[in-house]
Each structure stands twice: as structure tokens, then as C-alpha cells.
Scaffold this active site. Structure first.
Site, short mmCIF file in Angstrom:
data_model
loop_
_atom_site.label_atom_id
_atom_site.label_comp_id
_atom_site.label_asym_id
_atom_site.label_seq_id
_atom_site.Cartn_x
_atom_site.Cartn_y
_atom_site.Cartn_z
N GLU A 48 -23.05 26.63 -3.56
CA GLU A 48 -23.24 25.33 -4.19
C GLU A 48 -24.02 24.35 -3.31
O GLU A 48 -24.45 23.31 -3.79
CB GLU A 48 -21.89 24.72 -4.57
CG GLU A 48 -21.04 24.31 -3.39
CD GLU A 48 -20.13 23.12 -3.72
OE1 GLU A 48 -20.03 22.77 -4.89
OE2 GLU A 48 -19.57 22.55 -2.78
N HIS A 77 -15.92 24.08 4.63
CA HIS A 77 -16.97 24.58 5.54
C HIS A 77 -16.45 24.97 6.91
O HIS A 77 -17.23 25.15 7.84
CB HIS A 77 -18.10 23.55 5.69
CG HIS A 77 -18.87 23.28 4.44
ND1 HIS A 77 -20.11 22.67 4.43
CD2 HIS A 77 -18.58 23.55 3.13
CE1 HIS A 77 -20.54 22.57 3.18
NE2 HIS A 77 -19.62 23.10 2.38
N ASP A 97 -19.37 28.91 1.74
CA ASP A 97 -20.41 27.97 1.32
C ASP A 97 -21.71 28.12 2.12
O ASP A 97 -21.73 27.96 3.34
CB ASP A 97 -19.92 26.53 1.50
CG ASP A 97 -18.60 26.27 0.81
OD1 ASP A 97 -18.55 25.35 -0.02
OD2 ASP A 97 -17.60 26.96 1.12
N HIS A 132 -20.56 20.52 -6.23
CA HIS A 132 -22.00 20.22 -6.12
C HIS A 132 -22.85 21.03 -7.10
O HIS A 132 -24.08 21.03 -6.98
CB HIS A 132 -22.48 20.47 -4.70
CG HIS A 132 -22.02 19.44 -3.71
ND1 HIS A 132 -22.51 18.15 -3.70
CD2 HIS A 132 -21.10 19.50 -2.72
CE1 HIS A 132 -21.92 17.46 -2.73
NE2 HIS A 132 -21.06 18.26 -2.13
#
Length: 274
Positions: A39, A181, A8, A68
Site C-alpha cells: 500500500e 513498519h 509493507d 493508503h
């Protein structure tokens, strides 16, 4: 085939480190195909057409996303035009965009990239296992048309991600998780030849709370009161991802190596290339 997947990308810090490092990684590791999850690339929330185009210019082949994907409203009218930008395959069939794409790598061999979203602790979408299974029956790995298959499974629960890895073992080249993350330490090749890592981690500033400036998240946890909108941390970024080599005949994985390059986390680089 040599495949690079980056986790990400969060805000400008994540974009900057990706733009800095991906050309170097592609050169040094002789990468054939590049996939990123972006995203959170647009100030931490969603992605825009301009950001997509900037990523393509540095050698990115496919952009995956997750929950997202719709945060930047302009993407709704754009996503149908871009076959390299994916949203999870288990959104309803009437949702704009696509959940998979097939594109040639730098040597002309086709790569199938699938984007799916988990359901535990996430928005309730259609069954990702059924959606992935249906697609894999249509496009078997190692056939004349498909040289490699990569699945980005975007989800919160490690158990659900691991279940998807074993569900796809022997049928895809790589199952890699995104969304939390945080890079996990379980990069491995599963018994039937699929490379797996529960979460690739993020590309962004790790002096943060999952890429966001620390003040607002801490306030939310300690006060349980409404707060200002979270903002991406703006410090130097770290790139996190995985490097996978596949067999040219079967499409199964021969090796998987975490990659970490940047400001804060302990660096990781494929030992075979040291």
C-alpha cells in the site's frame, strides 16, 4: 505448503529490495505462494497498476493493502479489474475492489487470502472481526477447496492484532500484522495451530522514520508546525517478512520463521534451510 508474506513495501527502496530478493527466496525456499503488502509502494503513498504488474512478473500472487489504498487515484478505476489486488474487507460493501481472493498455488491447491483493517487509532471502518468470521464460516480451512488461509490484519494497536490472532486460531494458517513498519519478535504458532506475528515489518530503507526520509517527521514532532510532504527514504532497502509451512491435510501451520534480508537490520533466515 510453503508461503512467503512480505510486509509493507515503501517507495523505490522497498520495491528494489523486493524485486531483488523475492525470486531468490522463492527458489531457495521452494515457495508455493507469495503475498506482499504494497500500500506504500508508489513513492510511499498507495499503489499503481504498473507497480502491481511489475510485482506479478517476479512471482507475487496476491497484493494486500490498507488505509493508503486510495492514495493513487488511478487505483479506483483499476481495482475491480484485478482479483489479485485487495483492499480491506471491512470497507463498506459499495467500495470498489474486494477484501479477499481465492487463487491456486504453484501446485494447484487453493489459497484464501483475506485483507482486513483494524480500528484502534485507525480510520473507523466496519467491524473486522465480524467480517472475517463470516468469511471463515463460508470457507473452512482444510476443506476440499481451501488448502491454506492467510489474513493480513492491517493495524496500529498490538492488542487488536493479537486479539484477531487468537480469534482466528485454528481456523486460518497465518495471521500477520502490517502497518507499523516495524518487525516484531513474537513469531509463533498459537495453541490451535495458527501461525502468528504481530507485524511483519516493512520492506524499505530502515535508515528512516518508518520508511520516510527523517527530516520532515523529526520537524513535525519537534515543532508541531505544518511541514512539507514526507518523502520515502532512498537508501538501500531491507526485506522483512515471514515464511510459513502448513500441513497439507489440515492447512494449519507447522512452522513460522521471520525473514530479514538487506542493508541494516540483523539478518534472519529460516533455520531449517540454513
Amino acid at each position: 505448503m510453503r508461503i512467503l508474506f512480505c510486509g509493507d513495501i515503501v517507495g523505490r527502496s522497498g520495491r528494489d529490495v523486493v524485486h531483488e530478493q523475492i525470486p531468490r527466496i522463492c527458489r531457495d525456499l521452494d515457495i508455493d505462494f507469495v503475498i506482499i503488502n504494497a500500500e506504500n509502494a508508489a513513492h510511499g503513498f498507495g499503489i499503481t497498476k504498473g507497480i502491481c504488474q511489475d510485482f506479478y512478473k517476479i512471482g507475487v500472487d496476491v497484493i494486500t493493502t490498507g488505509n493508503h489504498i486510495w492514495d493513487q487515484k488511478e487505483i479506483i478505476s483499476y481495482i475491480d479489474q484485478d482479483k489479485r489486488l485487495l483492499r480491506p474487507i471491512n470497507f463498506p460493501a459499495t467500495t470498489p475492489g474486494r477484501g479477499y481472493t481465492i487463487l491456486p498455488n504453484r501446485k494447484g491447491k487453493n489459497v484464501l487470502v483475506i485483507n482486513a483493517q483494524a480500528r484502534l487509532f485507525m480510520e473507523s471502518l466496519d467491524d473486522p472481526f465480524s467480517a472475517v468470521d463470516t468469511l471463515l464460516k463460508k470457507y473452512p480451512l482444510g476443506s476440499n477447496s481451501i488448502g491454506a488461509i492467510v489474513l493480513d490484519f492491517h493495524g496500529e494497536a498490538t492488542s487488536e492484532k493479537m486479539a484477531m490472532g487468537h480469534f482466528c486460531d485454528g481456523r486460518v494458517s497465518l495471521v500477520v500484522g502490517t502497518h507499523t513498519h516495524i518487525p516484531t519478535a513474537d513469531a509463533q504458532i498459537l495453541p490451535n495451530g495458527t501461525a502468528y506475528m504481530t507485524d511483519a515489518g516493512m520492506c524499505g530503507d530502515y535508515n528512516s522514520v518508518v520508511g520516510m526520509e527523517k527530516t520532515v517527521p523529526i520537524f513535525k514532532f519537534t515543532r508541531k508546525m505544518p511541514t512539507a510532504r514526507m518523502q520515502p527514504a532512498q537508501g538501500p532497502g531491507t526485506l522483512c517478512g515471514v515464511f510459513v509451512e502448513t500441513d497439507d491435510t489440515t492447512g494449519l501451520a507447522q512452522s513460522i520463521h521471520p525473514i530479514r534480508l538487506g542493508a541494516r537490520l540483523a539478518p534472519a533466515w529460516p533455520e531449517i534451510m540454513s
